[in-house]
Design a protein around this motif. Sequence first.
Motif, mmCIF file in Angstrom:
data_model
loop_
_atom_site.group_PDB
_atom_site.id
_atom_site.type_symbol
_atom_site.label_atom_id
_atom_site.label_comp_id
_atom_site.label_asym_id
_atom_site.label_seq_id
_atom_site.Cartn_x
_atom_site.Cartn_y
_atom_site.Cartn_z
ATOM 1 N N ALA A 15 79.883 14.738 35.924
ATOM 2 C CA ALA A 15 80.719 15.204 34.810
ATOM 3 C C ALA A 15 80.150 16.466 34.177
ATOM 4 O O ALA A 15 80.900 17.387 33.839
ATOM 5 N N ARG A 16 78.850 16.527 34.026
ATOM 6 C CA ARG A 16 78.227 17.674 33.351
ATOM 7 C C ARG A 16 78.161 18.916 34.234
ATOM 8 O O ARG A 16 78.101 20.028 33.726
ATOM 9 N N SER A 17 78.138 18.736 35.531
ATOM 10 C CA SER A 17 78.039 19.881 36.438
ATOM 11 C C SER A 17 79.385 20.305 37.018
ATOM 12 O O SER A 17 79.495 21.389 37.587
ATOM 13 N N GLY A 18 80.398 19.437 36.894
ATOM 14 C CA GLY A 18 81.696 19.748 37.482
ATOM 15 C C GLY A 18 81.717 19.584 38.994
ATOM 16 O O GLY A 18 82.567 20.137 39.678
ATOM 17 N N ILE A 19 80.759 18.833 39.503
ATOM 18 C CA ILE A 19 80.636 18.591 40.944
ATOM 19 C C ILE A 19 81.036 17.144 41.231
ATOM 20 O O ILE A 19 80.730 16.243 40.451
ATOM 21 N N ALA A 20 81.684 16.928 42.340
ATOM 22 C CA ALA A 20 82.099 15.571 42.710
ATOM 23 C C ALA A 20 80.884 14.681 42.946
ATOM 24 O O ALA A 20 79.852 15.139 43.459
ATOM 25 N N ALA A 21 81.002 13.422 42.570
ATOM 26 C CA ALA A 21 79.911 12.466 42.764
ATOM 27 C C ALA A 21 79.531 12.352 44.240
ATOM 28 O O ALA A 21 78.351 12.184 44.564
ATOM 29 N N THR A 22 80.494 12.477 45.128
ATOM 30 C CA THR A 22 80.179 12.413 46.566
ATOM 31 C C THR A 22 79.314 13.599 46.990
ATOM 32 O O THR A 22 78.460 13.456 47.858
ATOM 33 N N THR A 23 79.535 14.755 46.374
ATOM 34 C CA THR A 23 78.701 15.924 46.674
ATOM 35 C C THR A 23 77.274 15.684 46.187
ATOM 36 O O THR A 23 76.310 16.006 46.878
ATOM 37 N N ILE A 31 71.555 16.209 52.537
ATOM 38 C CA ILE A 31 72.594 16.858 53.335
ATOM 39 C C ILE A 31 72.948 18.186 52.673
ATOM 40 O O ILE A 31 73.138 18.263 51.459
ATOM 41 N N ASP A 32 73.019 19.255 53.455
ATOM 42 C CA ASP A 32 73.314 20.580 52.913
ATOM 43 C C ASP A 32 74.696 20.637 52.284
ATOM 44 O O ASP A 32 75.663 20.070 52.811
ATOM 45 N N VAL A 33 74.767 21.327 51.142
ATOM 46 C CA VAL A 33 76.030 21.588 50.460
ATOM 47 C C VAL A 33 76.065 23.076 50.118
ATOM 48 O O VAL A 33 75.069 23.785 50.258
ATOM 49 N N GLU A 34 77.208 23.544 49.652
ATOM 50 C CA GLU A 34 77.341 24.955 49.304
ATOM 51 C C GLU A 34 76.387 25.331 48.174
ATOM 52 O O GLU A 34 76.108 24.527 47.282
ATOM 53 N N GLN A 35 75.912 26.577 48.206
ATOM 54 C CA GLN A 35 74.984 27.053 47.189
ATOM 55 C C GLN A 35 75.598 27.000 45.793
ATOM 56 O O GLN A 35 74.919 26.723 44.817
ATOM 57 N N SER A 36 76.911 27.213 45.688
ATOM 58 C CA SER A 36 77.565 27.174 44.371
ATOM 59 C C SER A 36 77.449 25.777 43.744
ATOM 60 O O SER A 36 77.296 25.651 42.526
ATOM 61 N N ALA A 37 77.491 24.742 44.569
ATOM 62 C CA ALA A 37 77.324 23.377 44.066
ATOM 63 C C ALA A 37 75.894 23.174 43.580
ATOM 64 O O ALA A 37 75.666 22.595 42.505
ATOM 65 N N MET A 38 74.930 23.666 44.328
ATOM 66 C CA MET A 38 73.530 23.545 43.923
ATOM 67 C C MET A 38 73.276 24.299 42.617
ATOM 68 O O MET A 38 72.570 23.804 41.741
ATOM 69 N N ASP A 39 73.876 25.476 42.484
ATOM 70 C CA ASP A 39 73.724 26.269 41.261
ATOM 71 C C ASP A 39 74.310 25.539 40.053
ATOM 72 O O ASP A 39 73.717 25.538 38.966
ATOM 73 N N ALA A 40 75.463 24.901 40.235
ATOM 74 C CA ALA A 40 76.105 24.168 39.137
ATOM 75 C C ALA A 40 75.269 22.958 38.723
ATOM 76 O O ALA A 40 75.121 22.666 37.529
#
Length: 99
Positions: A15-23, A31-40
Amino acid sequence: MARAALGWGVQDLAARSGIAATTLDRVENGIDVEQSAMDAIQAALEAAGIAFLDGDYSGSGGPGVRLARPLGSSVDTDEAETIQYREVFENDAPPGAGG
């Protein structure tokens, strides 16, 4: 580790990062994810008081995280109530004695 320090669950960080819980689950399972998700995720944790350690400083145990500031109440104590042997606690050596 950062979530645990804050007392957050996956849903809280999502909720605080705006990223899906599955991500977040993918990140925590390596597991690698997009850099924008890591930044958020990093921005949300830093906003909550987490400091990321790169391991390039004196006394380092390697990369990690820590609380940048205390959460909630302090653990300060009143020394007058906690010091049993005050004569041992007080420094009686002259200045510069290294004691």
